[in-house]
Motif scaffolding. Structure first.
Motif, mmCIF file in Angstrom:
data_model
loop_
_atom_site.group_PDB
_atom_site.id
_atom_site.type_symbol
_atom_site.label_atom_id
_atom_site.label_comp_id
_atom_site.label_asym_id
_atom_site.label_seq_id
_atom_site.Cartn_x
_atom_site.Cartn_y
_atom_site.Cartn_z
ATOM 1 N N THR A 140 -7.336 1.234 6.241
ATOM 2 C CA THR A 140 -6.301 1.770 5.239
ATOM 3 C C THR A 140 -7.144 2.317 4.242
ATOM 4 O OG1 THR A 140 -6.326 -0.609 4.123
ATOM 5 C CG2 THR A 140 -4.794 -0.345 5.884
ATOM 6 N N ARG A 174 1.076 4.320 -2.909
ATOM 7 C CA ARG A 174 0.767 5.790 -2.540
ATOM 8 C C ARG A 174 0.833 6.681 -3.679
ATOM 9 N NH1 ARG A 174 3.791 7.274 2.753
ATOM 10 N NH2 ARG A 174 2.426 5.410 3.524
ATOM 11 N N SER A 211 -17.545 0.306 -0.193
ATOM 12 C CA SER A 211 -16.419 0.359 0.761
ATOM 13 C C SER A 211 -17.002 -0.452 2.036
ATOM 14 C CB SER A 211 -16.540 1.829 1.162
ATOM 15 O OG SER A 211 -17.682 2.364 1.885
ATOM 16 N N ARG A 222 -1.105 6.376 -6.163
ATOM 17 C CA ARG A 222 -1.719 5.498 -7.112
ATOM 18 C C ARG A 222 -2.706 4.628 -6.494
ATOM 19 N NH1 ARG A 222 -1.208 4.056 -12.461
ATOM 20 N NH2 ARG A 222 -2.165 1.922 -12.761
ATOM 21 N N SER A 223 -3.947 5.144 -6.358
ATOM 22 C CA SER A 223 -4.793 4.372 -5.464
ATOM 23 C C SER A 223 -5.316 2.985 -6.382
ATOM 24 C CB SER A 223 -6.242 5.046 -5.268
ATOM 25 O OG SER A 223 -6.116 6.079 -4.625
ATOM 26 N N LEU A 257 -8.987 0.711 1.799
ATOM 27 C CA LEU A 257 -8.810 0.066 0.381
ATOM 28 C C LEU A 257 -10.090 -0.627 0.312
ATOM 29 C CD1 LEU A 257 -6.977 -1.277 -1.242
ATOM 30 C CD2 LEU A 257 -6.626 -3.271 0.072
ATOM 31 N N LYS A 258 -10.860 -0.157 -1.132
ATOM 32 C CA LYS A 258 -12.002 -0.761 -1.293
ATOM 33 C C LYS A 258 -12.043 -2.226 -1.370
ATOM 34 C CE LYS A 258 -13.334 3.331 -4.237
ATOM 35 N NZ LYS A 258 -13.569 3.857 -5.651
ATOM 36 N N LEU A 310 0.684 -1.333 0.185
ATOM 37 C CA LEU A 310 -0.062 -0.127 0.118
ATOM 38 C C LEU A 310 0.752 1.234 0.355
ATOM 39 C CD1 LEU A 310 -2.988 -1.003 2.360
ATOM 40 C CD2 LEU A 310 -2.746 -0.865 -0.168
#
Length: 296
Positions: free
Chosen positions: A192, A161, A292, A163-164, A194-195, A157
């Motif tokens: 975090t 960073r 989400s 760049r999702s 994150l989807k 992750l």
């Protein structure tokens, strides 16, 4: 070739590239599970093959540094990574160069060498995988992660960073002991940001090779119940099939070995959903799944 790790702390070892080798990658998808032994690498490899067979250009990054199994599952044992002035060239699983693979296994002097590294060295290796591998133009980069929520996951992750990633696929088996660990993985995603693209219930029943009857030897429905609890998509149940197991041993695509199998149909449907939401016709991105995680 022995693994050389730049642990100087620089996130990008190829000068002048903030996104490293990811500049041509349209969608990054992490494959997660809080539990080992749920078949996450099997799902990752067969999903990468399904995406490739659907016309997508795919990369598969194996960041399970202590147990790299992706090369074996794709029949790439003994292959080596080549270096050029700009960075590392991935190993390609096909003549058309539509499936690129990177794993620490390719960097070891001997295939059976143990990777005995502390956290900082693991983190540096993962950052090099992200910044120094020349992935080229890809529709998808799948990242096969080890079990848990520790150093390797945070390193991925942090390397992404700015760049999702498109999100994460979570793999579980039906039993409560596995579902409980994947529940922790869902809270990790929530913390975090994150989807969660969806949950896959793997090893969901055993299909008899003689009569095709499916027996729920590991129970059933745990993954679907977890998805309902956290209000995230449930992507399907992948059964245990002899052909699927053999494909992992022989480095073959399930499409080629058994296109009529139930496991192949489910994995193909998941691949198609990813293409609709994040890919395209092999040359562009689409919309995104916006679910989400809602922590109960």
């Amino acid at each position: 070739m022995e693994a050389h790790v730049d642990d100087s702390g620089r996130g990008d070892t190829v000068a002048g590239r903030d996104e490293g080798g990811l500049s041509g990658v349209r969608s990054v998808v992490l494959v997660l599970s809080g539990k080992g032994g749920v078949g996450k690498s099997t799902v990752s490899t067969q999903l990468a093959l399904a995406l490739r067979n659907a016309g997508q250009k795919v990369g598969l990054l194996d960041v399970d540094l202590c147990g790299p199994s992706v090369p074996r599952m794709l029949g790439l044992q003994g292959r080596a990574v080549h270096q050029c002035a700009a960075g590392w060239l991935p190993v390609y699983a096909d003549a058309g160069r539509r499936l690129a693979v990177m794993s620490v296994s390719f960097l070891l002097a001997q295939a059976d060498d143990a990777v005995v590294w502390r956290g900082p060295k693991k983190n540096a290796m993962i950052k090099q995988f992200v910044s120094d591998v020349l992935w080229g133009e890809l529709d998808f980069l799948l990242v096969d992660t080890p079990p848990g929520t520790s150093d390797e996951h945070m390193a991925v992750l942090e390397s992404l960073r700015g760049r999702s990633p498109a999100g994460a696929l979570l793999v579980t088996t039906p039993q409560e002991v596995s579902v409980g660990d994947v529940r922790r993985e869902l809270t990790f995603c929530s913390k975090t940001g994150l989807k969660v693209l969806g949950i896959i219930e793997n090893m969901s029943g055993f299909v008899c090779p003689h009569c095709s009857e499916c027996s729920n030897v590991f129970s059933k429905g745990g993954g679907e119940a977890l998805a309902d609890e956290f209000k995230v998509p449930f992507l399907g149940c992948v059964p245990v099939e002899l052909q699927l197991a053999r494909c992992g041993e022989d480095g073959r695509s399930l499409l080629e070995a058994s296109p009529e199998s139930g496991a192949h149909q489910i994995l193909q449907a998941i691949a198609q959903r990813l293409i609709i939401d994040h890919g395209g016709d092999g040359g562009g991105g689409g919309g995104s799944v916006t679910a989400s995680v809602a922590v109960p």
